[in-house]
Design a protein around this motif. Structure first.
Motif, PDB file in Angstrom:
ATOM      1  N   GLN A   1       0.991  -1.165  -0.025  1.00  8.52           N
ATOM      2  CA  GLN A   1       0.153   0.105  -0.084  1.00  8.52           C
ATOM      3  C   GLN A   1       0.856   1.341   0.084  1.00  8.52           C
ATOM      4  O   GLN A   1       0.534   2.311  -0.704  1.00  8.52           O
ATOM      5  CB  GLN A   1      -0.880   0.017   1.331  1.00  8.52           C
ATOM      6  N   LEU A   2       1.883   1.257   0.700  1.00  5.98           N
ATOM      7  CA  LEU A   2       2.861   2.401   0.861  1.00  5.98           C
ATOM      8  C   LEU A   2       3.501   2.591  -0.560  1.00  5.98           C
ATOM      9  O   LEU A   2       3.656   3.851  -1.230  1.00  5.98           O
ATOM     10  CB  LEU A   2       3.784   2.138   1.904  1.00  5.98           C
ATOM     11  N   VAL A   3       3.904   1.431  -1.044  1.00  2.00           N
ATOM     12  CA  VAL A   3       4.684   1.487  -2.324  1.00  2.00           C
ATOM     13  C   VAL A   3       3.718   2.138  -3.455  1.00  2.00           C
ATOM     14  O   VAL A   3       4.062   3.006  -4.262  1.00  2.00           O
ATOM     15  CB  VAL A   3       5.291   0.246  -3.028  1.00  2.00           C
ATOM     16  N   ALA A   4       2.535   1.544  -3.509  1.00  4.88           N
ATOM     17  CA  ALA A   4       1.445   1.895  -4.306  1.00  4.88           C
ATOM     18  C   ALA A   4       1.192   3.593  -4.218  1.00  4.88           C
ATOM     19  O   ALA A   4       0.728   4.158  -5.366  1.00  4.88           O
ATOM     20  CB  ALA A   4       0.108   1.189  -4.238  1.00  4.88           C
ATOM     21  N   ALA A   5       1.442   4.032  -3.100  1.00  4.32           N
ATOM     22  CA  ALA A   5       1.210   5.424  -2.821  1.00  4.32           C
ATOM     23  C   ALA A   5       2.752   6.505  -3.145  1.00  4.32           C
ATOM     24  O   ALA A   5       2.583   7.769  -2.682  1.00  4.32           O
ATOM     25  CB  ALA A   5       0.818   5.774  -1.302  1.00  4.32           C
ATOM     26  N   GLY A   6       3.532   5.728  -3.535  1.00  6.12           N
ATOM     27  CA  GLY A   6       4.644   6.480  -4.234  1.00  6.12           C
ATOM     28  C   GLY A   6       5.897   6.198  -3.189  1.00  6.12           C
ATOM     29  O   GLY A   6       7.107   6.769  -3.326  1.00  6.12           O
ATOM     30  N   SER A   7       5.880   5.370  -2.028  1.00  8.60           N
ATOM     31  CA  SER A   7       7.111   5.014  -1.601  1.00  8.60           C
ATOM     32  C   SER A   7       8.068   4.033  -2.140  1.00  8.60           C
ATOM     33  O   SER A   7       7.714   3.229  -2.781  1.00  8.60           O
ATOM     34  CB  SER A   7       6.672   4.496  -0.223  1.00  8.60           C
ATOM     35  N   PRO A   8       9.495   4.257  -2.031  1.00  8.04           N
ATOM     36  CA  PRO A   8      10.379   3.256  -2.478  1.00  8.04           C
ATOM     37  C   PRO A   8      10.266   2.037  -1.665  1.00  8.04           C
ATOM     38  O   PRO A   8       9.981   2.003  -0.574  1.00  8.04           O
ATOM     39  CB  PRO A   8      11.756   3.851  -2.284  1.00  8.04           C
ATOM     40  N   VAL A   9      10.519   0.878  -2.344  1.00  6.14           N
ATOM     41  CA  VAL A   9      10.366  -0.430  -1.908  1.00  6.14           C
ATOM     42  C   VAL A   9      10.883  -0.495  -0.563  1.00  6.14           C
ATOM     43  O   VAL A   9      10.409  -0.832   0.478  1.00  6.14           O
ATOM     44  CB  VAL A   9      10.337  -1.459  -2.797  1.00  6.14           C
ATOM     45  N   ALA A  10      12.405  -0.257  -0.448  1.00  8.56           N
ATOM     46  CA  ALA A  10      13.097  -0.527   0.634  1.00  8.56           C
ATOM     47  C   ALA A  10      12.732   0.378   1.719  1.00  8.56           C
ATOM     48  O   ALA A  10      12.624  -0.065   2.992  1.00  8.56           O
ATOM     49  CB  ALA A  10      14.835  -0.226   0.301  1.00  8.56           C
TER      50      ALA A  10
ATOM     51  N   ARG B   1       9.076  -1.047   3.423  1.00  9.21           N
ATOM     52  CA  ARG B   1       9.589  -2.085   4.417  1.00  9.21           C
ATOM     53  C   ARG B   1       9.996  -1.493   5.638  1.00  9.21           C
ATOM     54  O   ARG B   1       9.541  -1.882   6.836  1.00  9.21           O
ATOM     55  CB  ARG B   1      10.381  -3.081   3.884  1.00  9.21           C
ATOM     56  N   ARG B   2      10.871  -0.748   5.532  1.00 12.07           N
ATOM     57  CA  ARG B   2      11.494   0.215   6.928  1.00 12.07           C
ATOM     58  C   ARG B   2      10.305   0.746   7.630  1.00 12.07           C
ATOM     59  O   ARG B   2      10.188   0.596   8.815  1.00 12.07           O
ATOM     60  CB  ARG B   2      12.435   0.968   6.497  1.00 12.07           C
ATOM     61  N   ALA B   3       9.559   1.548   7.011  1.00 13.35           N
ATOM     62  CA  ALA B   3       8.354   2.223   7.636  1.00 13.35           C
ATOM     63  C   ALA B   3       7.320   1.556   7.961  1.00 13.35           C
ATOM     64  O   ALA B   3       6.734   1.678   9.089  1.00 13.35           O
ATOM     65  CB  ALA B   3       7.716   3.157   6.520  1.00 13.35           C
ATOM     66  N   VAL B   4       7.160  -0.026   7.444  1.00 13.72           N
ATOM     67  CA  VAL B   4       6.061  -0.567   8.073  1.00 13.72           C
ATOM     68  C   VAL B   4       6.331  -1.231   9.385  1.00 13.72           C
ATOM     69  O   VAL B   4       5.503  -1.635  10.116  1.00 13.72           O
ATOM     70  CB  VAL B   4       5.924  -2.073   6.939  1.00 13.72           C
ATOM     71  N   VAL B   5       7.627  -1.426   9.914  1.00  8.65           N
ATOM     72  CA  VAL B   5       8.093  -2.021  11.188  1.00  8.65           C
ATOM     73  C   VAL B   5       7.381  -0.808  11.949  1.00  8.65           C
ATOM     74  O   VAL B   5       6.794  -1.208  13.034  1.00  8.65           O
ATOM     75  CB  VAL B   5       9.607  -1.835  11.311  1.00  8.65           C
ATOM     76  N   LEU B   6       7.655   0.495  11.909  1.00  8.49           N
ATOM     77  CA  LEU B   6       6.920   1.440  12.801  1.00  8.49           C
ATOM     78  C   LEU B   6       5.453   1.456  12.595  1.00  8.49           C
ATOM     79  O   LEU B   6       4.525   1.507  13.631  1.00  8.49           O
ATOM     80  CB  LEU B   6       7.467   3.037  12.540  1.00  8.49           C
TER      81      LEU B   6
END
Length: 189
Positions: A130-139, A142-147
């Motif tokens: 979902q974050l990638v689809a909204a424009g976040s770089p993949v790596a 993944r880092r943001a998903v931890v938080l």
């Protein structure tokens, strides 16, 4: 075409979402879903197999719900949309059942340990997508998903106690800003 096992797993999941996993007994469950404990054991190897199926049905539904969200225009909007999805009635019950299973899994109990491990992988992948689809770089996603995942879980655990507190909404907005900062960090991954 769904099998009888799949139908029973779905009905058992609906029951568990309403009543919880802890203290789940086959006879009351069977009676509530219109079958017998013997038929449950015919379709499922044992109670652990049934519980693993219930958890997988719940996770399948939760992940499908996240994957069905339309792409958000930006990462901040994605976080807010994810939170809105997380706080829907059924998703909230799925998350509470996850917490029950995760607590038992932390103690090494099966089938909880294995199924929760599988669930975590699928769940965090769906959040990151979902974050990638909204424009976040993949790596960075993944880092943001931890938080994001840890904060969502914390909010959900406290929500019944804090539901009327406007600070929760502000905290979710602060979380969205933090996720934006992480996903837009230059030169880090």
């Amino acid at each position: 075409m769904t099998s009888r096992r799949d139908e029973l797993a779905q009905a058992a999941t609906d029951f568990a979402l309403e009543h919880g996993l802890i203290g789940l007994s086959l006879r009351p469950l069977a009676a509530a879903i219109g079958t017998s404990d013997r038929m449950l054991l015919y379709h499922f190897t044992d109670k652990d197999d049934l519980i693993a199926s219930v958890l997988r049905v719940s996770v399948d539904w939760s992940v499908a719900t996240l994957r069905a969200l339309p792409p958000a225009p930006d990462v901040r909007a994605a976080v807010l949309a994810l939170w809105a999805a997380m706080t829907s009635d059924r998703m909230d019950r799925c998350q509470r059942m996850y917490v029950e299973a995760a607590a038992l899994g932390l103690l090494g109990r099966e089938p909880y340990f294995s199924v929760i491990g599988e669930a975590n992988t699928r769940w965090t992948e769906a959040l990151a997508d979902q974050l990638v689809a909204a424009g976040s770089p993949v790596a960075l996603a993944r880092r943001a998903v931890v938080l994001l995942d840890a904060a969502f879980m914390g909010f959900q655990l406290d929500l019944p106690l804090d539901a009327a507190d406007p600070v929760v909404d502000t905290a979710v907005e602060d979380l969205a800003d933090a996720v934006v900062a992480i996903t837009s960090a230059q030169g880090s991954a």
